[in-house]
Design a protein around this motif. Sequence first.
Motif, mmCIF file in Angstrom:
data_model
loop_
_atom_site.group_PDB
_atom_site.id
_atom_site.type_symbol
_atom_site.label_atom_id
_atom_site.label_comp_id
_atom_site.label_asym_id
_atom_site.label_seq_id
_atom_site.Cartn_x
_atom_site.Cartn_y
_atom_site.Cartn_z
ATOM 1 N N VAL A 180 -3.673 -9.512 -0.072
ATOM 2 C CA VAL A 180 -4.710 -8.792 1.327
ATOM 3 C C VAL A 180 -4.541 -9.110 2.333
ATOM 4 O O VAL A 180 -4.139 -8.439 3.425
ATOM 5 C CB VAL A 180 -6.279 -8.660 0.996
ATOM 6 N N GLU B 144 -1.188 -7.776 2.897
ATOM 7 C CA GLU B 144 -1.274 -6.505 3.923
ATOM 8 C C GLU B 144 -1.987 -6.204 5.002
ATOM 9 O O GLU B 144 -1.695 -6.200 6.398
ATOM 10 C CB GLU B 144 -1.990 -5.333 2.957
ATOM 11 N N GLN B 145 -2.587 -7.139 5.102
ATOM 12 C CA GLN B 145 -3.157 -8.303 6.754
ATOM 13 C C GLN B 145 -2.387 -8.365 7.777
ATOM 14 O O GLN B 145 -2.705 -7.281 9.221
ATOM 15 C CB GLN B 145 -4.055 -8.938 6.992
#
Length: 118
Positions: free
Chosen positions: A37, A40-41
């Motif tokens: 995550v 991705e961020q």
Amino acid sequence: MDERQALSAFGALSQETRLKLLRRLVIAGPEGIAAGVLAEQMEVSPSNVSFHLKELERAGLVAARRDSRSIVYSAEYDALTGLIRFLMEDCCSGRPEICSPALNPTCCVPNDGSHADA
């Protein structure tokens, strides 16, 4: 925190991606964020994020735990507090009022104007 630990922490934080990762983890709170995550961020490859998170972990600034198939990272708040204390322990030659703005609890309020001062 001793000088050697502080140098290791500052060394880890002297790289832009690592500093950004740590700030995201601080915002996430104790529950942390999965490495994927975070990648991705930040729009960074998972291998790049893993490399930088390992450096932060080696410096004692983040912790990792397995959650199913993910590795979840979280900020080590005690280590961050220790780093701040290391910097401030000899603050202002015994005049703590000079350092008090840096130690004010309002540091936990977002600076985006979303919270009014208490």
